[in-house]
Design a protein around this motif. Structure first.
Motif, mmCIF file in Angstrom:
data_model
loop_
_atom_site.group_PDB
_atom_site.id
_atom_site.type_symbol
_atom_site.label_atom_id
_atom_site.label_comp_id
_atom_site.label_asym_id
_atom_site.label_seq_id
_atom_site.Cartn_x
_atom_site.Cartn_y
_atom_site.Cartn_z
ATOM 1 N N SER A 14 0.719 -1.140 0.072
ATOM 2 C CA SER A 14 0.035 0.110 0.131
ATOM 3 C C SER A 14 0.835 1.120 -0.061
ATOM 4 N N GLU A 15 0.156 2.334 -0.595
ATOM 5 C CA GLU A 15 1.076 3.541 -0.519
ATOM 6 C C GLU A 15 1.225 4.081 0.721
ATOM 7 N N GLY A 16 2.596 4.473 0.987
ATOM 8 C CA GLY A 16 3.007 4.700 2.481
ATOM 9 C C GLY A 16 3.661 3.848 3.222
ATOM 10 N N THR A 17 3.469 2.575 2.978
ATOM 11 C CA THR A 17 4.018 1.493 3.454
ATOM 12 C C THR A 17 5.687 1.020 3.081
ATOM 13 N N PRO A 18 6.442 0.127 3.768
ATOM 14 C CA PRO A 18 7.734 -0.166 3.581
ATOM 15 C C PRO A 18 7.707 -0.907 2.318
ATOM 16 N N LYS A 78 12.836 0.460 0.748
ATOM 17 C CA LYS A 78 12.238 1.930 0.970
ATOM 18 C C LYS A 78 11.283 2.065 1.758
ATOM 19 N N PRO A 79 11.465 3.117 2.788
ATOM 20 C CA PRO A 79 10.658 3.244 3.818
ATOM 21 C C PRO A 79 9.254 3.501 3.561
ATOM 22 N N SER A 80 9.040 4.087 2.526
ATOM 23 C CA SER A 80 7.681 4.434 2.234
ATOM 24 C C SER A 80 7.395 4.382 0.832
ATOM 25 N N ALA A 81 6.438 3.556 0.459
ATOM 26 C CA ALA A 81 6.056 3.733 -1.138
ATOM 27 C C ALA A 81 5.235 4.594 -1.904
ATOM 28 N N HIS A 82 5.666 4.831 -2.848
ATOM 29 C CA HIS A 82 4.965 6.018 -3.764
ATOM 30 C C HIS A 82 4.118 5.325 -4.870
ATOM 31 N N SER A 98 35.987 -11.182 -14.858
ATOM 32 C CA SER A 98 36.428 -11.039 -16.125
ATOM 33 C C SER A 98 36.704 -9.526 -16.811
ATOM 34 N N ASN A 99 36.252 -8.744 -15.921
ATOM 35 C CA ASN A 99 36.522 -7.255 -16.404
ATOM 36 C C ASN A 99 35.778 -6.928 -17.475
ATOM 37 N N THR A 100 34.934 -7.454 -17.903
ATOM 38 C CA THR A 100 34.167 -7.277 -19.169
ATOM 39 C C THR A 100 32.822 -6.472 -18.874
ATOM 40 N N GLY A 101 32.419 -6.445 -17.456
ATOM 41 C CA GLY A 101 31.344 -5.578 -17.312
ATOM 42 C C GLY A 101 30.050 -6.369 -17.559
ATOM 43 N N LYS A 102 30.168 -7.677 -17.927
ATOM 44 C CA LYS A 102 28.873 -8.292 -18.509
ATOM 45 C C LYS A 102 27.873 -8.533 -17.255
ATOM 46 N N LEU A 103 26.747 -8.083 -17.382
ATOM 47 C CA LEU A 103 25.566 -8.140 -16.409
ATOM 48 C C LEU A 103 24.749 -9.312 -16.327
ATOM 49 N N ILE A 104 24.505 -9.914 -15.312
ATOM 50 C CA ILE A 104 23.454 -10.999 -15.182
ATOM 51 C C ILE A 104 22.322 -10.586 -14.415
ATOM 52 N N PHE A 105 21.389 -10.510 -15.228
ATOM 53 C CA PHE A 105 19.893 -10.229 -14.605
ATOM 54 C C PHE A 105 19.253 -11.164 -13.981
ATOM 55 N N GLY A 106 18.471 -10.908 -12.828
ATOM 56 C CA GLY A 106 17.451 -11.765 -12.271
ATOM 57 C C GLY A 106 16.266 -11.765 -13.103
ATOM 58 N N GLN A 107 15.359 -12.548 -12.641
ATOM 59 C CA GLN A 107 14.077 -12.707 -13.463
ATOM 60 C C GLN A 107 13.254 -11.283 -13.093
ATOM 61 N N GLY A 108 13.398 -10.600 -12.182
ATOM 62 C CA GLY A 108 12.648 -9.552 -11.978
ATOM 63 C C GLY A 108 11.629 -9.792 -10.904
ATOM 64 N N THR A 109 10.996 -8.546 -10.383
ATOM 65 C CA THR A 109 10.153 -8.510 -9.254
ATOM 66 C C THR A 109 9.164 -7.494 -9.840
ATOM 67 N N THR A 110 7.964 -7.579 -9.790
ATOM 68 C CA THR A 110 6.932 -6.590 -10.143
ATOM 69 C C THR A 110 6.456 -5.985 -9.044
ATOM 70 N N LEU A 111 6.568 -4.580 -8.500
ATOM 71 C CA LEU A 111 6.227 -3.949 -7.760
ATOM 72 C C LEU A 111 4.837 -3.406 -7.805
ATOM 73 N N GLN A 112 3.851 -3.665 -7.035
ATOM 74 C CA GLN A 112 2.399 -2.902 -7.345
ATOM 75 C C GLN A 112 2.220 -2.184 -5.992
ATOM 76 N N VAL A 113 2.099 -0.917 -6.145
ATOM 77 C CA VAL A 113 1.448 0.142 -5.111
ATOM 78 C C VAL A 113 -0.099 0.560 -5.149
ATOM 79 N N LYS A 114 -0.634 0.013 -3.963
ATOM 80 C CA LYS A 114 -2.101 0.275 -4.015
ATOM 81 C C LYS A 114 -2.533 1.532 -3.261
ATOM 82 N N PRO A 115 -3.388 2.388 -3.753
ATOM 83 C CA PRO A 115 -3.426 3.519 -3.175
ATOM 84 C C PRO A 115 -4.329 3.442 -1.615
#
Lengths: 115, 116
Positions: A14-18, A78-82, A98-115
């Motif tokens: 919810s908006e305003g929560t951590p 984050k202390p308070s979601a917007h 390897s000093n190439t700077g290659k990035l390995i990404f996670g699968q992602g997290t979808t953040l939903q903020v409810k009013p």
């Protein structure tokens, strides 16, 4: 080989929560770790990065993350979601050995903020 | 400072057709990356250039994908022939890692490819 695991595919607050988005990493070397955010139809934006300096890293828009080597974690908070924080968040590790700077990404997290 | 530019933003093609994407990195950035992001997944590196040389193309399906960065600035990524599973967002990123030692990458808005 480096890898990241984002423990939640979807987080709703919810908006305003951590906010807590969890990330564990695997690396044979001292890793560089990042959090990126992706808003719909927009490019990836760097929130913050850890590169072996202070373990508590502060980023943009009030986000921060703590590097815990003993737990191999790099959780984003984050202390308070917007409403504008609603987006896809990626935890990322860099193949620093390897000093190439290659990035390995996670699968992602979808953040939903409810009013 | 201008960001990473990509074009086109959207492309719809039929399978077996060819397609090309263009990327203009941030001025002065020696390193350029192409990523593929399939819906619901994180981006996956396809190829990395350092100036006009290839550093890593281990994940590039070389039977159908090709990329070049002839003058060490702009880059093009081509798919020929396209398959249904190539439907994804193709992201270009650049970095000044060689100069600063930083691995921070700056991403363009991406090209959304739909193969029908």
């Amino acid at each position: 080989a480096q890898s990241v695991t984002q423990l939640d595919s979807h987080v709703s607050v919810s908006e305003g929560t951590p906010v807590l988005l969890r990330c564990n990493y695997s690396s044979s070397y001292s890793p560089s770790l990042f959090w990126y955010v992706q808003h719909p139809n927009k490019g990836l934006q760097l929130l913050l990065k850890y590169t072996s300096a202070a373990t508590l890293v502060k980023g943009i828009n009030g986000f921060e993350a703590e590097f815990k080597k003993s737990e191999t974690s790099f959780h984003l908070t984050k202390p308070s979601a917007h409403m504008s924080d609603a987006a896809e968040y990626f935890c990322v590790v860099s193949e620093g050995s390897s000093n190439t700077g290659k990035l390995i990404f996670g699968q992602g997290t979808t953040l939903q903020v409810k009013p | 400072e201008a960001g990473v530019a990509q074009s086109p933003r959207y492309k719809i093609i039929e399978k077996r057709q060819s397609v090309a994407f263009w990327c203009n990195p941030i001025s002065g950035h020696a390193t350029l990356y192409w990523y593929q992001q399939i819906l619901g997944q994180g981006p996956k590196l396809l190829i990395q250039f350092q100036n006009n040389g290839v550093v890593d193309d281990s994940q590039l399906p070389k039977d159908r994908f090709s990329a070049e960065r002839l003058k060490g600035v702009d880059s093009t990524l081509k798919i020929q022939p396209a398959k249904l599973e190539d439907s994804a967002v193709y992201l270009c990123a650049s970095s000044s890692a060689v100069l600063t030692g930083s691995y921070e990458q700056y991403f363009g808005p991406g090209t959304r490819l739909t193969v029908t």
